[in-house]
Design a protein around this motif. Structure first.
Motif, PDB file in Angstrom:
ATOM      1  N   HIS A   8      21.030  16.708 -11.719  1.00 46.70           N
ATOM      2  CA  HIS A   8      20.591  17.016 -13.079  1.00 46.70           C
ATOM      3  C   HIS A   8      19.309  16.255 -13.415  1.00 46.70           C
ATOM      4  O   HIS A   8      19.044  15.193 -12.848  1.00 46.70           O
ATOM      5  CB  HIS A   8      21.657  16.614 -14.105  1.00 46.70           C
ATOM      6  CG  HIS A   8      22.979  17.275 -13.915  1.00 46.70           C
ATOM      7  ND1 HIS A   8      23.905  16.809 -12.993  1.00 46.70           N
ATOM      8  CD2 HIS A   8      23.541  18.357 -14.509  1.00 46.70           C
ATOM      9  CE1 HIS A   8      24.990  17.581 -13.045  1.00 46.70           C
ATOM     10  NE2 HIS A   8      24.798  18.524 -13.943  1.00 46.70           N
ATOM     11  N   ALA A   9      18.580  16.787 -14.366  1.00 43.61           N
ATOM     12  CA  ALA A   9      17.364  16.118 -14.820  1.00 43.61           C
ATOM     13  C   ALA A   9      17.691  14.759 -15.432  1.00 43.61           C
ATOM     14  O   ALA A   9      16.932  13.795 -15.278  1.00 43.61           O
ATOM     15  CB  ALA A   9      16.630  16.995 -15.842  1.00 43.61           C
ATOM     16  N   TYR A  10      18.850  14.649 -16.111  1.00 45.60           N
ATOM     17  CA  TYR A  10      19.176  13.380 -16.757  1.00 45.60           C
ATOM     18  C   TYR A  10      19.522  12.278 -15.763  1.00 45.60           C
ATOM     19  O   TYR A  10      19.612  11.099 -16.135  1.00 45.60           O
ATOM     20  CB  TYR A  10      20.296  13.543 -17.790  1.00 45.60           C
ATOM     21  CG  TYR A  10      21.644  13.954 -17.261  1.00 45.60           C
ATOM     22  CD1 TYR A  10      22.460  13.064 -16.573  1.00 45.60           C
ATOM     23  CD2 TYR A  10      22.136  15.229 -17.506  1.00 45.60           C
ATOM     24  CE1 TYR A  10      23.710  13.436 -16.112  1.00 45.60           C
ATOM     25  CE2 TYR A  10      23.385  15.616 -17.049  1.00 45.60           C
ATOM     26  CZ  TYR A  10      24.164  14.718 -16.353  1.00 45.60           C
ATOM     27  OH  TYR A  10      25.401  15.098 -15.899  1.00 45.60           O
TER      28      TYR A  10
ATOM     29  N   HIS B   6      15.958  13.191 -11.909  1.00 45.96           N
ATOM     30  CA  HIS B   6      15.375  14.081 -10.912  1.00 45.96           C
ATOM     31  C   HIS B   6      14.370  15.041 -11.541  1.00 45.96           C
ATOM     32  O   HIS B   6      14.552  15.501 -12.666  1.00 45.96           O
ATOM     33  CB  HIS B   6      16.467  14.906 -10.223  1.00 45.96           C
ATOM     34  CG  HIS B   6      17.504  14.077  -9.540  1.00 45.96           C
ATOM     35  ND1 HIS B   6      17.201  13.243  -8.484  1.00 45.96           N
ATOM     36  CD2 HIS B   6      18.839  13.956  -9.751  1.00 45.96           C
ATOM     37  CE1 HIS B   6      18.312  12.640  -8.077  1.00 45.96           C
ATOM     38  NE2 HIS B   6      19.313  13.058  -8.829  1.00 45.96           N
ATOM     39  N   SER B   7      13.337  15.356 -10.792  1.00 46.15           N
ATOM     40  CA  SER B   7      12.400  16.396 -11.194  1.00 46.15           C
ATOM     41  C   SER B   7      13.040  17.756 -10.944  1.00 46.15           C
ATOM     42  O   SER B   7      14.054  17.867 -10.250  1.00 46.15           O
ATOM     43  CB  SER B   7      11.115  16.283 -10.380  1.00 46.15           C
ATOM     44  OG  SER B   7      11.375  16.543  -9.000  1.00 46.15           O
ATOM     45  N   ILE B   8      12.423  18.806 -11.494  1.00 46.55           N
ATOM     46  CA  ILE B   8      12.910  20.155 -11.230  1.00 46.55           C
ATOM     47  C   ILE B   8      12.886  20.430  -9.727  1.00 46.55           C
ATOM     48  O   ILE B   8      13.815  21.020  -9.157  1.00 46.55           O
ATOM     49  CB  ILE B   8      12.054  21.192 -11.975  1.00 46.55           C
ATOM     50  CG1 ILE B   8      12.199  21.023 -13.492  1.00 46.55           C
ATOM     51  CG2 ILE B   8      12.436  22.611 -11.559  1.00 46.55           C
ATOM     52  CD1 ILE B   8      13.579  21.334 -14.017  1.00 46.55           C
TER      53      ILE B   8
ATOM     54  N   LEU C 200      15.939  18.610  -8.085  1.00 45.86           N
ATOM     55  CA  LEU C 200      17.280  19.093  -8.393  1.00 45.86           C
ATOM     56  C   LEU C 200      17.530  20.510  -7.889  1.00 45.86           C
ATOM     57  O   LEU C 200      18.678  20.938  -7.775  1.00 45.86           O
ATOM     58  CB  LEU C 200      17.576  18.974  -9.894  1.00 45.86           C
ATOM     59  CG  LEU C 200      16.772  19.798 -10.897  1.00 45.86           C
ATOM     60  CD1 LEU C 200      17.390  21.162 -11.105  1.00 45.86           C
ATOM     61  CD2 LEU C 200      16.717  19.046 -12.240  1.00 45.86           C
TER      62      LEU C 200
ATOM     63  N   LEU D 262      14.042  22.670 -20.141  1.00 47.68           N
ATOM     64  CA  LEU D 262      13.795  21.740 -19.041  1.00 47.68           C
ATOM     65  C   LEU D 262      12.317  21.774 -18.692  1.00 47.68           C
ATOM     66  O   LEU D 262      11.707  22.844 -18.648  1.00 47.68           O
ATOM     67  CB  LEU D 262      14.628  22.116 -17.816  1.00 47.68           C
ATOM     68  CG  LEU D 262      16.139  22.011 -17.974  1.00 47.68           C
ATOM     69  CD1 LEU D 262      16.831  22.521 -16.718  1.00 47.68           C
ATOM     70  CD2 LEU D 262      16.550  20.575 -18.249  1.00 47.68           C
TER      71      LEU D 262
ATOM     72  N   THR E  43      17.886  18.974 -21.358  1.00 45.16           N
ATOM     73  CA  THR E  43      17.831  17.874 -20.410  1.00 45.16           C
ATOM     74  C   THR E  43      19.108  17.049 -20.384  1.00 45.16           C
ATOM     75  O   THR E  43      19.593  16.663 -19.324  1.00 45.16           O
ATOM     76  CB  THR E  43      16.633  16.958 -20.727  1.00 45.16           C
ATOM     77  OG1 THR E  43      15.444  17.740 -20.690  1.00 45.16           O
ATOM     78  CG2 THR E  43      16.534  15.849 -19.705  1.00 45.16           C
TER      79      THR E  43
ATOM     80  N   SER F  50      21.821  22.510 -16.999  1.00 44.71           N
ATOM     81  CA  SER F  50      21.560  22.868 -15.611  1.00 44.71           C
ATOM     82  C   SER F  50      21.288  24.355 -15.483  1.00 44.71           C
ATOM     83  O   SER F  50      20.830  25.000 -16.428  1.00 44.71           O
ATOM     84  CB  SER F  50      22.776  22.494 -14.750  1.00 44.71           C
ATOM     85  OG  SER F  50      23.921  23.219 -15.169  1.00 44.71           O
TER      86      SER F  50
END
Length: 289
Positions: free
Chosen positions: A83-85, A88-90, A93, A136, A198, A222
């Motif tokens: 997950h971004a939280y 992680h970058s798009i 992930l 996101l 996010t 997600s």
């Protein structure tokens, strides 16, 4: 072939990789890993054992691929996601999805836990995500993650058009199979628009009002990047959300991650029915060719 794809193939069973059976890719969200227990003689590959992939840290996410068979076809499953939280970058992930897509599956099913914004929904409902809205940040479709994979080099040349077009990311045939399965099994299945945020905090009441005004029926953290990547790869895709709580403005109820896991684990049995029905349809399609 990228290092990540080479490593994945090396860790997979040779018979699995070389089989002529159709391959179905599945993403299991929070608390939905019960389907993974139904995979026959699975090979388990931890995310962090693949170059470029990070370990999953979210509760309810195993952070591993499982390779085996369900309903007479091969299946590669992401048991949990990034997950971004988690920082992680798009690109990062969506890399697990890029690795699965490089295995050339015939279809992808993406699942997630989500808060219900539509008052017609009930906790435990399954919702086919036929539209989405994303908050996101980053390039949807993970251009960076898929650039090194030979299967996606042609997609890079189409990048501008792919990011501009509003083509559907929901396979209508799979949707009808899911709806028929729900009728026959006696569980509720709806359609709706998913809003990705996010996280990791749950939405405030004011945010719920805003999201409803935008036309969102579900909210989660997600799914959209994975769905867009699969769609860009030309894969037939179905995304299904499990309503784990009702995100109703001005409601006194609050939600915890433990509540989400409890509901999604119970709804996982219905999700498994949908996956198996689609798997059987893919077998039938193969036999009819």
């Amino acid at each position: 072939m990228s290092d990540s794809t080479e490593r994945f193939r090396a860790l997979a069973d040779g018979g699995f990789v070389d089989s002529n059976l159709p391959l179905l890719a599945v993403v299991l969200g929070s608390g939905l890993a019960g389907l993974a227990d139904s995979i026959e003689s699975p090979t388990v590959i931890r995310y962090e054992s693949i170059p470029g992939l990070a370990a999953s840290t979210a509760a309810g996410h195993r952070g591993e691929f499982l390779l085996g068979q369900i309903a007479g076809i091969r299946v590669v499953t992401m048991a949990g996601r990034l997950h971004a939280y988690e920082g992680h970058s798009i690109e990062a992930l969506t890399r697990p999805m890029a690795v699965m897509a490089a295995m050339n599956p015939v279809a992808v099913i993406v699942s997630c836990a989500a808060g219900g914004l539509n008052p017609r929904y009930r906790v435990g409902d399954l919702v086919v995500i036929d539209e989405h809205i994303s908050l996101l940040h980053g390039q949807m479709g993970a251009v960076g993650a898929d650039r090194e994979l030979p299967e996606y080099q042609a997609l890079e040349r189409k990048r501008a058009g792919a990011l501009r077009c509003g083509r559907p990311t929901c396979d209508e045939t799979f949707t009808k199979i899911a709806e028929r399965t729900a009728r026959e099994a006696g569980f509720r299945l709806c359609r709706g628009t998913y809003l990705s945020v996010t996280g990791p905090n749950y939405e405030t009441r004011a945010e719920c009002r805003m999201m409803k005004n935008w036309g969102a029926d579900l909210v989660g953290m997600s799914t959209v990047p994975e769905v867009v990547l699969a769609s860009r790869a030309g894969l037939r895709t179905l995304a299904v959300g499990v309503v784990t709580n009702m995100a109703i403005p001005d409601s006194p109820a609050t939600t915890t991650h433990e509540d989400v896991l409890t509901v999604s684990q119970a709804a996982g049995m219905n999700l498994e029915k949908v996956v198996r029905a689609i798997a059987r349809s893919l077998v039938h399609e193969t036999e009819s060719m």
